[in-house]
Scaffold this motif. Structure first.
Motif, PDB file in Angstrom:
ATOM      1  N   GLN A 195       0.934  -1.187  -0.059  1.00 55.63           N
ATOM      2  CA  GLN A 195       0.135   0.129   0.088  1.00 55.63           C
ATOM      3  C   GLN A 195       0.807   1.179  -0.024  1.00 55.63           C
ATOM      4  O   GLN A 195       1.781   1.314   0.605  1.00 55.63           O
ATOM      5  N   SER A 196       0.419   2.177  -0.616  1.00 62.26           N
ATOM      6  CA  SER A 196       1.402   3.387  -0.810  1.00 62.26           C
ATOM      7  C   SER A 196       1.521   4.280   0.574  1.00 62.26           C
ATOM      8  O   SER A 196       2.704   4.503   0.888  1.00 62.26           O
ATOM      9  N   ASN A 197       0.773   3.838   1.648  1.00 64.43           N
ATOM     10  CA  ASN A 197       1.063   4.397   3.132  1.00 64.43           C
ATOM     11  C   ASN A 197       2.169   3.429   3.725  1.00 64.43           C
ATOM     12  O   ASN A 197       2.465   4.067   4.836  1.00 64.43           O
ATOM     13  N   ALA A 206       4.914   2.626   1.822  1.00 66.99           N
ATOM     14  CA  ALA A 206       6.061   2.685   0.894  1.00 66.99           C
ATOM     15  C   ALA A 206       7.322   3.302   1.812  1.00 66.99           C
ATOM     16  O   ALA A 206       8.422   2.843   1.510  1.00 66.99           O
ATOM     17  N   VAL A 262       5.025  -2.932  -7.778  1.00 64.02           N
ATOM     18  CA  VAL A 262       4.556  -1.669  -7.916  1.00 64.02           C
ATOM     19  C   VAL A 262       3.538  -1.852  -9.130  1.00 64.02           C
ATOM     20  O   VAL A 262       3.778  -2.194 -10.264  1.00 64.02           O
ATOM     21  N   SER A 280       0.695   0.584  -9.331  1.00 66.31           N
ATOM     22  CA  SER A 280       0.051   2.007  -9.720  1.00 66.31           C
ATOM     23  C   SER A 280       0.719   2.943  -9.587  1.00 66.31           C
ATOM     24  O   SER A 280       1.787   3.070  -9.268  1.00 66.31           O
ATOM     25  N   LYS A 339       0.123   5.780  -8.322  1.00 69.98           N
ATOM     26  CA  LYS A 339       0.168   6.431  -7.067  1.00 69.98           C
ATOM     27  C   LYS A 339       1.466   5.811  -6.043  1.00 69.98           C
ATOM     28  O   LYS A 339       2.215   6.493  -5.421  1.00 69.98           O
ATOM     29  N   LEU A 340       1.452   4.515  -6.203  1.00 70.56           N
ATOM     30  CA  LEU A 340       2.601   3.941  -5.599  1.00 70.56           C
ATOM     31  C   LEU A 340       4.075   4.275  -6.052  1.00 70.56           C
ATOM     32  O   LEU A 340       4.978   4.373  -5.390  1.00 70.56           O
ATOM     33  N   GLU A 382       4.831   7.596  -4.849  1.00 70.23           N
ATOM     34  CA  GLU A 382       5.093   7.657  -3.180  1.00 70.23           C
ATOM     35  C   GLU A 382       6.624   7.052  -3.047  1.00 70.23           C
ATOM     36  O   GLU A 382       7.261   7.481  -2.168  1.00 70.23           O
TER      37      GLU A 382
END
Ligand SMILES: *Cc1c(COP(=O)(O)O)cnc(C)c1O
Length: 242
Positions: free
Chosen positions: A85-87, A89, A102, A104, A106-107, A110
Motif C-alpha cells: 500500500q502507498s502508505n 512505501a 509496483v 499503480s 500512485k505507488l 510515493e
C-alpha cells in the motif's frame, strides 16, 4: 522432512541451473529468491549460512522486523514481493533491494518520494539505508485478469513507466507476475510468455532486463519463458501456516 534447508536450497539451485541449460540460457542470469514469509529468523539464518542472500517477504511489518533482527547480516538482500500500500512505501524505501510489486502510478510516485528521503537520511528506519540507489522496482502485472489478483492491467504499464521515469530516485528494472493457481505447471507458461511479450512491447530486455516469475511448482516453466528472478518458498522452507 528430514532434509535440511541447506539441502533443499542446493536442490532448488540445481533445478534452476538445469532449467536454464535446457532453455539455452546462462544460469548466472537466473537468481533464486528464497521466499521466507511466515518463516522464522532462524530459518533465514540457516539459509544465509548455506550461502543464500536474496530473500522475499510479503508483509511490510514482517519484513521490517526481520530486517532489523538480521541487520548484522549486512549483505542480505530483501525483496518486497507482496502487495504494497502507498502508505507503507516509506517503510520499505530505504530497506529493500527490490520492490517487485509496483502496481499503480500512485505507488510509483510515493516510492519515488520516500526513496529520495531515505537516500537523504530522512528515513524513519532505525538503521541507515541499505538498498541500492536509485531504488530498483518491478511493475506487477495481472496478466490473467483474475479479479482476485493484485497487479496492474497490461494497459496500465506505460502510465506507470512514465510516472516512474519522473522520479530520479527509483528505476523500473522489469516486470513481475503471478499466474492463476493450477495443479499443472504447464498451464502457467502462457502467462509467463505474456509477461515477456509485454516487456518486448515496452522496450525489451535493454530497458527492462528483469522478469520476476515462477514459484516452487512452476519454476522450470518460468525459466524456459525467460525469468531472471524465481521466487521459491515452500520447496526450500517446507510447510508454512498460510
Ligand atoms: C508465497 C509466494 C511465493 C512462493 O510460493 P511457493 O509456492 O511457496 O514457492 C512466490 N511469490 C509470491 C508473490 C508469493 O506470495
Amino acid at each position: 522432512m528430514s532434509e535440511s534447508i541447506s539441502d533443499r536450497l542446493q536442490t532448488q539451485k540445481k533445478r534452476l541451473i538445469d532449467a536454464a541449460h535446457r532453455a539455452g540460457r546462462d544460469p548466472e542470469d537466473v537468481t533464486l529468491i528464497a521466499v521466507s514469509k511466515k518463516q522464522s529468523v532462524d530459518a533465514i539464518r540457516e539459509a544465509y549460512a548455506a550461502g543464500q542472500r536474496d530473500f522475499g517477504e510479503n508483509y511490510v511489518q514482517e519484513l521490517v522486523a526481520k530486517a532489523q533482527e538480521l541487520a548484522a547480516l549486512s549483505d542480505i538482500r530483501w525483496h518486497m514481493i507482496g502487495h504494497l500500500q502507498s502508505n507503507k512505501a516509506r517503510l520499505v524505501a530505504g530497506l529493500v533491494h527490490r520492490v517487485h510489486t509496483v502496481s499503480s502510478v500512485k505507488l510509483a510516485l510515493e516510492l519515488g518520494l520516500r526513496a529520495e528521503r531515505a537516500s537523504l537520511g530522512h528515513s524513519t528506519l532505525t538503521h541507515s539505508p541499505r538498498g541500492p540507489s536509485p531504488l530498483r522496482v518491478l511493475i506487477e502485472v495481472n496478466v490473467s485478469g483474475e479479479a482476485s489478483k493484485s497487479g496492474c492491467t497490461p494497459e496500465e504499464v506505460p502510465k506507470i513507466l512514465e510516472a516512474a521515469a519522473s522520479q530520479p530516485s527509483i528505476r523500473v528494472t522489469g516486470l513481475m507476475t503471478m499466474p492463476p493457481a493450477s495443479e499443472d505447471a504447464r498451464e502457467a507458461r502462457p502467462y509467463f510468455d505474456c509477461l515477456r511479450e509485454l516487456r518486448e512491447k515496452w522496450g525489451g530486455p535493454t530497458r527492462l532486463p528483469e522478469l520476476s516469475m515462477g514459484m516452487s511448482h512452476d519454476a522450470e516453466e518460468a525459466v524456459a519463458a525467460g525469468a531472471t528472478y524465481v521466487r521459491i518458498g515452500s520447496a526450500i522452507f517446507g510447510w508454512r501456516s498460510t
